[in-house]
Write a protein that holds these residues in place. Structure first.
Motif, short mmCIF file in Angstrom:
data_model
loop_
_atom_site.label_atom_id
_atom_site.label_comp_id
_atom_site.label_asym_id
_atom_site.label_seq_id
_atom_site.Cartn_x
_atom_site.Cartn_y
_atom_site.Cartn_z
N UNK A 494 0.86 -1.42 -0.09
CA UNK A 494 -0.18 -0.04 -0.06
C UNK A 494 0.75 1.28 -0.02
N UNK A 495 1.82 1.40 0.77
CA UNK A 495 2.88 2.46 1.01
C UNK A 495 3.37 2.66 -0.40
N UNK A 496 3.75 1.51 -0.89
CA UNK A 496 4.40 1.41 -2.43
C UNK A 496 3.50 2.33 -3.36
N UNK A 497 2.34 1.74 -3.49
CA UNK A 497 1.33 2.30 -4.37
C UNK A 497 1.16 3.79 -4.05
N UNK A 498 1.11 4.12 -2.85
CA UNK A 498 0.99 5.50 -2.49
C UNK A 498 2.01 6.52 -2.47
N UNK A 499 3.34 5.83 -3.18
CA UNK A 499 4.42 6.58 -3.59
C UNK A 499 5.26 7.09 -2.12
N UNK A 500 5.08 6.30 -1.22
CA UNK A 500 5.53 6.74 0.21
C UNK A 500 6.79 5.66 0.52
N UNK A 501 7.89 6.08 -0.26
CA UNK A 501 8.97 5.17 -0.06
C UNK A 501 9.61 5.00 1.27
N UNK A 502 9.68 6.15 2.09
CA UNK A 502 10.23 5.94 3.24
C UNK A 502 9.57 5.10 4.29
#
Length: 581
Positions: A494-502
């Motif tokens: 989910x974080x990858x899809x939301x472009x939150x790499x950190x």
């Protein structure tokens, strides 16, 4: 799905729950339903049949059963019901504690962030789509995703901490159970398979030579057992049939030949007369055992047993199979059935599994909430009523005019179905906690209601027919770890899809930490559930020798496991056995 539709569904299920609970509080008071709702209590002579005189209180719903279920302490449940029941209730207590933490964090922290995740004009609350309460409503690259990551870290660390203390506590209870368990013949017996044959000597002699050669210090004697298969089932059914006809022997008959005075209405001939003879054979005396050395089977037809050696082992195996099936059928199939393309991606590209689950799981949150309402709340309340047993009891007594109060028909608690059900709801809670926090209030109600319902059923309805000594807890622990890791992997996607790499990067150490914690617990506690310490076993042997019980046990071992036609599965016990060391 709109919020008002969800509330309508919740209202319908709440109405059903109130109906079942009210019905239960009435029908449990009826003397004719004693064996339905107090089967275990009746067997243990804790509750006597009440007076049949009518009282107005019998038809009024009351919450008295809640106070009765809440009253006994854990030690009292351990003494009366057994360690398996305590382990099951500890599983529910663990779920209540961890999801209470998740409820506070996600409902007051994550849910508002999801709701205001997009710059949009919100509708009236009742008309809002449920997607605005999920992580789908958070825009890409949002800084608020940090709180989702932090919330999952807090939930994971809290779950691991609670799991550690629960594992430690249950391990101690299991050790106390082993030490306090009275000596049984199974403690000094092991089942050995695949002993090599020797062509130049009989089978029994070959077995004796094998044990004397390799286990001479601990070998006393041996008994050969066979896979009786269909013959054993036939003899069991024959016994049940005989029990039905045994009461007929007490009836008095006129054994003289009586001429028939009635004629057949069709042909006009006299009906035949019969002599009534007493059944001279005694059922107990005519039961012929299957000889351990000469059962009539040829030597080459004897095979080693292959299927579980105890009832608890069979139930544990069934529990694992039902658990695998339930998780796959309810969770993965429903998540992946949203799109055929997603299913193909899941099969062809395993590396994209987190992203596939991340795309589809938030959209299936509505289904899982409804599943908790129907299969959770309503099923629990229906469990109270015991619809099948109640219907069977009413038909037997009022339609067929038969006595249905048979103590042998009091059921045992279905661990193999109820443990997977509770663990499935735990998996839904972990995976949806930060993605769709709206499921958490419904889960809290389920676990709280389940704690009361299961305590009531264990104390009153179900009897304890076998004891595994807490063998189900490793299954609970492993499934909980799997649920945590799955939730973390889905959050990573989910974080990858939301472009939150950190945020995605911080999930990787969390997965590693959870797996390391599982490995530590596996080495620290799991051996206690497989083998026992030599110190405890030696002390138990010394106590038996000092009390003079050892010689008596050795004598009983000579014929204890000689397979007979009347052997029952109930005699195959498991639990505290000393043969593991």
């Amino acid at each position: 799905m709109k919020l008002d539709a969800l509330l309508t569904s919740a209202g319908i299920n709440i109405g059903l729950c109130v109906f079942f609970i009210s019905l239960y509080s009435v029908v449990r008071k009826q003397p004719s339903n004693l064996y339905v709702y107090f089967g275990r209590s009746t067997l243990t002579q804790e509750r006597k049949k009440s007076n049949d005189s009518f009282k107005i209180g019998r038809i009024l719903p009351t919450p008295a059963w809640i106070l009765e279920a809440w009253g006994p302490t854990e030690d009292e449940i351990l003494a009366s019901v057994g360690l398996d029941a305590v382990v099951f209730l500890r599983m529910i207590v663990f779920s209540i504690r961890i999801f209470s933490i998740a409820f506070l964090i996600c409902m007051f922290g994550v849910l508002p962030l999801n709701y205001y995740g997009q710059e949009m004009t919100h509708n009236r609350m009742a008309r809002e789509s449920l997607e605005v309460f999920t992580i789908v409503n958070v825009k890409e690259g949002s800084q608020w995703l940090w709180f989702h990551c932090l919330a999952l870290h807090i939930i994971s660390f809290s779950a691991c901490t609670l799991l550690y203390f629960e594992y430690q506590r249950i391990s101690k209870l299991r050790l106390d159970h082993v030490i306090a368990c009275p000596p049984k013949l199974s403690h000094f017996t092991i089942l050995v398979r695949s002993i090599p044959r020797l062509e130049d000597m009989p089978r029994d002699d070959a077995i004796k030579v094998f044990f004397i050669t390799y286990h001479g210090m601990s070998y006393l004697s041996h008994q050969r057992i066979y896979q009786s298969g269909a013959f054993h089932k036939f003899m069991t059914n024959a016994e049940k049939l005989c029990r039905k006809f045994v009461p007929l022997r007490a009836l008095s008959f006129n054994f003289k030949r009586i001429p028939a005075i009635n004629r057949c209405g069709l042909c006009g001939g006299t009906s035949r007369s019969y002599d009534l003879h007493d059944n001279a054979f005694d059922i107990e005396e005519r039961r012929t055992p299957l000889s351990c050395s000469g059962s009539g089977q040829r030597e080459e037809e004897i095979h080693d047993p292959t299927g579980a050696i105890s009832r608890s082992g069979r139930k544990k195996s069934a529990c694992c199979k039902v658990l695998y099936f339930t998780i796959w059928n309810v969770f993965f199939v429903n998540v992946l059935s949203a799109s055929v393309i997603h299913q193909l991606m899941f099969i062809s590209q395993p590396k994209d599994i987190p992203f596939v689950l991340a795309r589809t799981l938030p959209g299936q949150a509505t289904f899982f909430i409804t599943y908790v309402l129907t299969s959770g709340w309503t099923s629990l309340c229906a469990e109270l009523v015991q619809c099948f047993s109640l219907t069977y009891n009413l038909l037997q007594k009022h339609v067929f005019r038969k006595k249905a109060d048979d103590p042998n028909k009091v059921p045992t608690f279905p661990y193999h179905t109820e443990v997977p059900r509770v663990l499935l709801f735990g998996l839904l809670g972990f995976t949806c906690s930060i993605l769709a926090p709206l499921i958490l209030p419904f889960l809290m109600v389920y676990f709280s209601l389940g704690y009361l319902v299961y305590r009531n059923q264990m104390l009153n309805v179900y009897r304890t027919k076998y004891e595994s000594g807490g063998q189900l807890w490793p299954v609970v622990h492993n499934t909980t770890i799997f649920s945590l890791v799955l939730a973390q992997i889905i959050a990573l996607g989910v974080f990858g899809l939301k472009k939150s790499t950190v945020a995605s990067g911080f999930m990787i150490p969390l997965v590693i930490f959870t797996l390391l914690f599982h490995e530590y617990c596996r080495k620290r506690f799991l051996p206690i559930f497989k083998k026992f310490s030599a110190q405890a076993l030696v002390e138990m042997d010394r106590q038996d020798e000092m009390s003079g019980k050892m010689e008596e046990i050795h004598k009983l071992l000579q014929s204890a496991y000689c397979q007979t036609a009347t052997i029952h599965e109930d005699e195959l016990v498991d639990g505290c056995s000393r043969e593991d060391n």
